[in-house]
Design a protein around this motif. Structure first.
Motif, PDB file in Angstrom:
ATOM      1  N   THR A 183     -23.779 -18.007 -54.721  1.00 33.12           N
ATOM      2  CA  THR A 183     -24.233 -17.678 -56.082  1.00 33.12           C
ATOM      3  C   THR A 183     -25.722 -17.963 -56.226  1.00 33.12           C
ATOM      4  OG1 THR A 183     -22.072 -18.265 -56.977  1.00 33.12           O
ATOM      5  CG2 THR A 183     -23.886 -18.091 -58.548  1.00 33.12           C
ATOM      6  N   TYR A 184     -26.164 -19.100 -55.702  1.00 34.59           N
ATOM      7  CA  TYR A 184     -27.581 -19.469 -55.776  1.00 34.59           C
ATOM      8  C   TYR A 184     -28.447 -18.422 -55.085  1.00 34.59           C
ATOM      9  CZ  TYR A 184     -31.789 -22.372 -55.642  1.00 34.59           C
ATOM     10  OH  TYR A 184     -33.065 -22.853 -55.817  1.00 34.59           O
ATOM     11  N   ALA A 185     -28.104 -18.081 -53.845  1.00 29.65           N
ATOM     12  CA  ALA A 185     -28.919 -17.158 -53.065  1.00 29.65           C
ATOM     13  C   ALA A 185     -28.991 -15.773 -53.713  1.00 29.65           C
ATOM     14  CB  ALA A 185     -28.364 -17.051 -51.646  1.00 29.65           C
ATOM     15  N   VAL A 186     -27.855 -15.285 -54.198  1.00 28.84           N
ATOM     16  CA  VAL A 186     -27.827 -13.952 -54.814  1.00 28.84           C
ATOM     17  C   VAL A 186     -28.574 -13.963 -56.144  1.00 28.84           C
ATOM     18  CG1 VAL A 186     -26.331 -12.171 -55.800  1.00 28.84           C
ATOM     19  CG2 VAL A 186     -25.723 -13.255 -53.620  1.00 28.84           C
ATOM     20  N   THR A 187     -28.383 -15.011 -56.940  1.00 26.04           N
ATOM     21  CA  THR A 187     -29.081 -15.107 -58.222  1.00 26.04           C
ATOM     22  C   THR A 187     -30.591 -15.166 -58.010  1.00 26.04           C
ATOM     23  OG1 THR A 187     -27.190 -16.235 -59.224  1.00 26.04           O
ATOM     24  CG2 THR A 187     -29.299 -16.420 -60.368  1.00 26.04           C
TER      25      THR A 187
END
Length: 340
Positions: free
Chosen positions: A190-194
């Motif tokens: 989630t962090y990387a995509v966000t």
């Protein structure tokens, strides 16, 4: 474009102690909500429910703005008063959802979506402004388990084109690039995509000459997918969300109004409060919740006139709790005291 006026509205939308009520459910989505409480999905019932919410002045004291659906912005209350006037009389700002849903994105991964609604938007915006809307919303949808550069770029560019048009007509754009939380992805995914989505979105906003002082960002929090084997603590979500946004969002943006994205009422409140308790960021951080503000009032109301007071009381509770969270002052003791 009057940037000073846009900035004034954006600041008001994210003022401490208040947040945004997302009451922009489509007719189809409202049908699901009404079915769950045993109420017919008629225009009159949709209007009656929203009138109950907008007339709850004690609760609306914690609401800076209301995002409306196209049907709602043109509706009048039972006494003939436009619903937008009910909102302004309560001290809140009317807004309007202007996207027209999603469709499959040709040339991207199967299942990737692009948000539609740019065609004719320049003709719709002046009419919404005349009716009283001072901000708008456009939601891009990103599945972190099914993502491509084409999908991220197309959605970021559409958000930027929408935002550019809104500012041309003196309407503050809520920029909402939502990374969904429905899958089995872990919190680091989630962090990387966000991070990817936010960086591309602000690049496109720059290319389209969107003035950041006149927008409000509506992002997801950094949470693992609902189906993830490992869930995260409130503190981990807060820390990683702040870290991600600090790396991506310019300080010129007046505020962040988080979406709840299907989190439970209390968890969405807890995450927001912990972020504001930690602090150290340059923007106001508040809420722009739909279900996390409305699920309890809908159930308490259940379509009955004699339940209006109960519905408004349930709305007041959730609005007050999130108003506290926007200042880092919520806790479970207060939650239980006010609920009682």
């Amino acid at each position: 474009m009057n940037l000073e006026a846009l900035n004034k509205v954006a600041d008001a939308m994210v003022q401490p102690g208040k947040g945004i009520l997302a009451a922009d459910e489509s007719t189809g989505t409202m049908g699901k909500r009404m079915e769950a409480i045993g109420v017919e999905n008629s225009a009159d019932n949709r209007r009656a429910y929203r009138e109950m919410m907008f007339s709850a002045k004690d609760a609306m004291a914690y609401v800076s703005g209301v995002i409306l659906y196209d049907e709602t912005i043109w509706q009048d209350a039972a006494d003939g008063t436009p619903l937008v006037k009910k909102i302004t009389d309560a001290g809140s700002i009317p807004g309007i959802k202007v996207d027209e849903g999603t469709r499959a994105l040709h040339g991207a991964k199967p299942g990737e979506l692009i948000t539609t609604g740019l065609d004719g938007l320049s003709k719709r915006l002046p009419k919404y402004h005349e009716r009283g809307a001072r901000f708008a919303k456009w939601r891009a949808v990103i599945d972190p388990t099914n993502i491509s550069h084409a999908g991220v770029l197309a959605n970021a560019h559409a958000l930027a084109r929408y935002a550019n048009l809104c500012q041309e007509f003196d309407i503050v754009p809520i920029v909402e690039p939502e990374v969904l939380m429905d899958g089995d992805n872990d919190i680091d995914t989630t962090y990387a995509v966000t991070e990817w989505v936010l960086k591309e979105t602000f690049q496109q906003l720059y290319f389209m000459n969107v003035k950041l002082e006149g927008i409000v960002l509506k992002p997801n929090m950094i949470v693992p997918g609902k189906k993830a084997a490992k869930q995260a603590s409130v503190d981990e979500v807060a820390q990683k969300t702040i870290k991600c946004l600090m790396a991506c969002v310019p300080a010129a943006v007046p505020g962040i109004a988080y979406l709840s994205g299907g989190q439970s009422d209390e968890l969405a409140t807890a995450h927001l409060s912990r972020m504001n308790e930690i602090g150290g960021f340059p923007w106001q951080m508040t809420f722009s919740y739909g279900r996390a503000l409305q699920a309890a009032p809908q159930k308490a109301w259940s379509g009955k006139a004699e339940n209006i007071a109960a519905g408004q009381a349930a709305f007041l509770h959730r609005a007050r709790m999130n108003g506290l969270a926007s200042q880092g002052k919520w806790n479970e003791i207060l939650e239980r005291q006010h609920a009682a």
